[in-house]
Write a protein that holds these residues in place. Structure first.
Motif, PDB file in Angstrom:
ATOM      1  N   HIS A  13       0.950  -1.199   0.210  1.00 20.09           N
ATOM      2  CA  HIS A  13      -0.111  -0.154  -0.026  1.00 20.09           C
ATOM      3  C   HIS A  13       1.028   1.346  -0.078  1.00 20.09           C
ATOM      4  N   PRO A  14       0.526   2.383  -0.682  1.00 18.55           N
ATOM      5  CA  PRO A  14       1.334   3.377  -1.015  1.00 18.55           C
ATOM      6  C   PRO A  14       1.413   4.163   0.581  1.00 18.55           C
ATOM      7  N   GLN A  15       0.515   4.004   1.344  1.00 19.97           N
ATOM      8  CA  GLN A  15       0.764   4.529   2.731  1.00 19.97           C
ATOM      9  C   GLN A  15       1.178   3.673   3.690  1.00 19.97           C
ATOM     10  N   PHE A  16       1.884   2.599   3.523  1.00 19.96           N
ATOM     11  CA  PHE A  16       2.223   1.520   4.325  1.00 19.96           C
ATOM     12  C   PHE A  16       3.099   2.230   5.370  1.00 19.96           C
ATOM     13  N   GLU A  17       4.147   3.144   5.258  1.00 21.10           N
ATOM     14  CA  GLU A  17       5.182   3.526   5.979  1.00 21.10           C
ATOM     15  C   GLU A  17       4.292   4.477   6.997  1.00 21.10           C
ATOM     16  N   GLU A  18       3.489   5.188   6.644  1.00 18.81           N
ATOM     17  CA  GLU A  18       2.671   6.076   7.301  1.00 18.81           C
ATOM     18  C   GLU A  18       1.839   5.252   8.459  1.00 18.81           C
ATOM     19  N   TRP A  19       1.297   4.183   7.940  1.00 20.03           N
ATOM     20  CA  TRP A  19       0.532   3.277   8.885  1.00 20.03           C
ATOM     21  C   TRP A  19       1.537   2.769   9.995  1.00 20.03           C
ATOM     22  N   ALA A  20       2.564   2.127   9.556  1.00 17.71           N
ATOM     23  CA  ALA A  20       3.519   1.611  10.519  1.00 17.71           C
ATOM     24  C   ALA A  20       4.106   2.819  11.305  1.00 17.71           C
ATOM     25  N   THR A  21       4.338   4.093  10.846  1.00 16.96           N
ATOM     26  CA  THR A  21       4.964   5.046  11.775  1.00 16.96           C
ATOM     27  C   THR A  21       4.110   5.263  13.020  1.00 16.96           C
ATOM     28  N   VAL A  22       2.738   5.416  12.805  1.00 20.00           N
ATOM     29  CA  VAL A  22       1.739   5.410  13.700  1.00 20.00           C
ATOM     30  C   VAL A  22       1.952   4.954  14.988  1.00 20.00           C
ATOM     31  N   PHE A  23       2.325   3.433  14.826  1.00 17.32           N
ATOM     32  CA  PHE A  23       2.738   2.802  16.074  1.00 17.32           C
ATOM     33  C   PHE A  23       3.893   3.505  16.961  1.00 17.32           C
ATOM     34  N   VAL A  55      -4.119  -9.577   9.699  1.00 19.35           N
ATOM     35  CA  VAL A  55      -4.975  -8.521   9.067  1.00 19.35           C
ATOM     36  C   VAL A  55      -4.486  -7.159   9.578  1.00 19.35           C
ATOM     37  N   TRP A  56      -4.015  -6.260   8.718  1.00 19.22           N
ATOM     38  CA  TRP A  56      -3.796  -5.195   9.147  1.00 19.22           C
ATOM     39  C   TRP A  56      -4.815  -3.812   8.710  1.00 19.22           C
ATOM     40  N   LEU A  57      -4.982  -3.005   9.618  1.00 15.08           N
ATOM     41  CA  LEU A  57      -6.166  -2.063   9.318  1.00 15.08           C
ATOM     42  C   LEU A  57      -5.536  -0.602   9.273  1.00 15.08           C
ATOM     43  N   VAL A  58      -6.019   0.264   8.489  1.00 18.91           N
ATOM     44  CA  VAL A  58      -5.616   1.667   8.458  1.00 18.91           C
ATOM     45  C   VAL A  58      -6.801   2.561   8.417  1.00 18.91           C
ATOM     46  N   ALA A  59      -6.757   3.762   9.215  1.00 15.72           N
ATOM     47  CA  ALA A  59      -7.767   4.603   9.206  1.00 15.72           C
ATOM     48  C   ALA A  59      -7.390   5.824   8.525  1.00 15.72           C
ATOM     49  N   ILE A  60      -8.045   6.366   7.225  1.00 16.66           N
ATOM     50  CA  ILE A  60      -7.603   7.492   6.618  1.00 16.66           C
ATOM     51  C   ILE A  60      -8.768   8.407   6.859  1.00 16.66           C
ATOM     52  N   ASP A  61      -8.320   9.578   6.958  1.00 15.90           N
ATOM     53  CA  ASP A  61      -9.374  10.907   6.920  1.00 15.90           C
ATOM     54  C   ASP A  61      -9.660  11.189   5.630  1.00 15.90           C
ATOM     55  N   ASP A  62     -10.426  12.397   5.501  1.00 12.22           N
ATOM     56  CA  ASP A  62     -11.150  12.913   4.077  1.00 12.22           C
ATOM     57  C   ASP A  62      -9.931  13.476   3.462  1.00 12.22           C
ATOM     58  N   ASP A  63      -8.603  14.046   4.065  1.00 12.45           N
ATOM     59  CA  ASP A  63      -7.533  14.527   3.647  1.00 12.45           C
ATOM     60  C   ASP A  63      -6.834  13.538   3.045  1.00 12.45           C
ATOM     61  N   GLY A  64      -6.920  12.197   3.200  1.00  9.27           N
ATOM     62  CA  GLY A  64      -6.169  11.332   2.686  1.00  9.27           C
ATOM     63  C   GLY A  64      -4.954  11.161   3.650  1.00  9.27           C
ATOM     64  N   ASP A  65      -5.129  11.393   4.865  1.00 15.71           N
ATOM     65  CA  ASP A  65      -4.166  11.268   5.750  1.00 15.71           C
ATOM     66  C   ASP A  65      -4.276  10.322   6.751  1.00 15.71           C
ATOM     67  N   VAL A  66      -3.324   9.146   7.046  1.00 10.93           N
ATOM     68  CA  VAL A  66      -3.286   8.142   7.865  1.00 10.93           C
ATOM     69  C   VAL A  66      -3.570   8.698   9.280  1.00 10.93           C
TER      70      VAL A  66
END
Length: 343
Positions: A13-23, A55-66
């Motif tokens: 996923h193009p936003q995988f690094e953003e997803w992982a960085t949340v942790f 199973v990995w889950l990402v929450a994305i807002d209307d601006d496209g940000d994780v």
């Protein structure tokens, strides 16, 4: 207020690094550089492991940000009722989003036939566990409390001298240390002791059934460490008369945080207790780490708070308390969960 959608994510996923960085961001809020959160690179490599269905889950807002992340791991080789997960939000006050992620985790686990969920929280010494109220309200109960300890490396000259004296005791046990992969002829005995981690160590109220370890499973564990770029140091104790492996400790050092060594597992077989083997294997690996991984400044370990024997050994080795880990557990009801919707 932006709406948020929750979807599945993989390392492609193009936003995988953003997803992982949340942790990592959530961990640093509490611990700074001492957070134990996995880095994006390690999580990407862990995706390849067959030991857990993920199973990995990402929450994305209307601006496209994780804005939030969740990761579920379901054992594939034993404990088919279990699922472990982690959840984090960029905004620590985002309780509603966190609840939505937990709800979606529970829905996914029900669909997969998993009935018991586990998640851990870690709290530094002197701080309050701010997540306790959240998980209690969500129906989770404390199942195990562990002490998180850290040992500064290299150890002092006095502690090092005592370590060497005890390691070299001539009482029918031999201590050996390996950096990297284990010799092939060690694997059957190492698998036997790995299985004891689920039966012979304090587990509180955790609903963990005996694990099935084989030489191939041990090899796969080392394969995963290698993919993740970790330096692995393992010390074992051999009972010379019987040829049995009597104790082991497994330590790994991540490439991205080379100042931290993680003491992942330590076990002394019941038949061989009373010979200071726990002290000896842990001492040997502490002495080996400065050469095997020269950047390490701290070795970190977790032990059940009732395991006073191992906690005493840690104190003798120079470990100091850093915090507390609580394992939370919930048995799911049989009603299917509703899928997550935009809020």
């Amino acid at each position: 207020m932006n709406t948020v959608r929750i979807e599945r994510i993989t390392p492609d996923h193009p936003q995988f690094e953003e997803w992982a960085t949340v942790f990592v961001t959530a961990g640093r809020r509490q611990w700074g550089r001492d957070t134990t959160a996995y880095t994006p690179n390690e999580l990407a490599q862990m995706w390849e492991s067959l030991a857990h269905a993920k199973v990995w889950l990402v929450a994305i807002d209307d601006d496209g940000d994780v804005v939030g992340s969740a990761a579920i791991g379901m054992p594939t080789q034993d404990n088919p009722h279990l699922a472990g997960f982690d959840v984090a939000c960029l905004d620590e006050r985002a309780t509603a989003l966190k609840q939505r992620l937990v709800d979606e985790v529970e829905r996914v686990c029900r669909e997969a036939g998993r009935t018991t969920l586990m998640i851990e929280t870690q709290t530094p010494v002197g701080a309050a566990n701010d997540e306790a109220a959240f998980f209690e309200a969500a129906g989770y109960a404390e199942a195990q409390t562990c002490v998180r300890n850290g040992q500064r490396l290299p150890v002092s000259a006095d502690i090092g001298a005592e370590m060497r004296r005890v390691i070299e005791m001539n009482d029918g046990y031999r201590i050996e240390t390996v950096v990297g992969r284990l010799p092939e002829d060690w694997l059957p005995e190492r698998a036997r002791l790995a299985g004891m981690m689920s039966t012979d160590t304090p587990l509180g109220a955790l609903a963990i059934e005996p694990e099935n370890w084989t030489p191939e499973r041990v090899t796969a564990m080392f394969d995963e460490d290698e993919r993740r770029g970790r330096v692995v140091v393992e010390t074992v104790a051999w009972h010379e008369e019987s040829g049995e492996m009597a104790a082991f400790t497994h330590v790994s050092v991540p490439a991205e945080t080379p100042w931290i060594a993680y003491q992942d597992d330590t076990l002394v077989a019941k038949a061989h207790r009373g010979h200071r083997l726990g002290y000896r294997v842990k001492a040997a690996v502490s002495l080996a780490l400065p050469q095997a991984a020269p950047g390490v400044t701290v070795q970190r370990t977790w032990n059940d708070e009732t395991n006073e024997h191992m906690l005493r050994i840690n104190r003798e080795l120079g470990y100091e308390r850093e915090g507390t880990l609580v394992e939370w557990q919930k048995v799911l009801d049989s009603a299917p969960g509703d899928p997550a919707h935009d809020a």
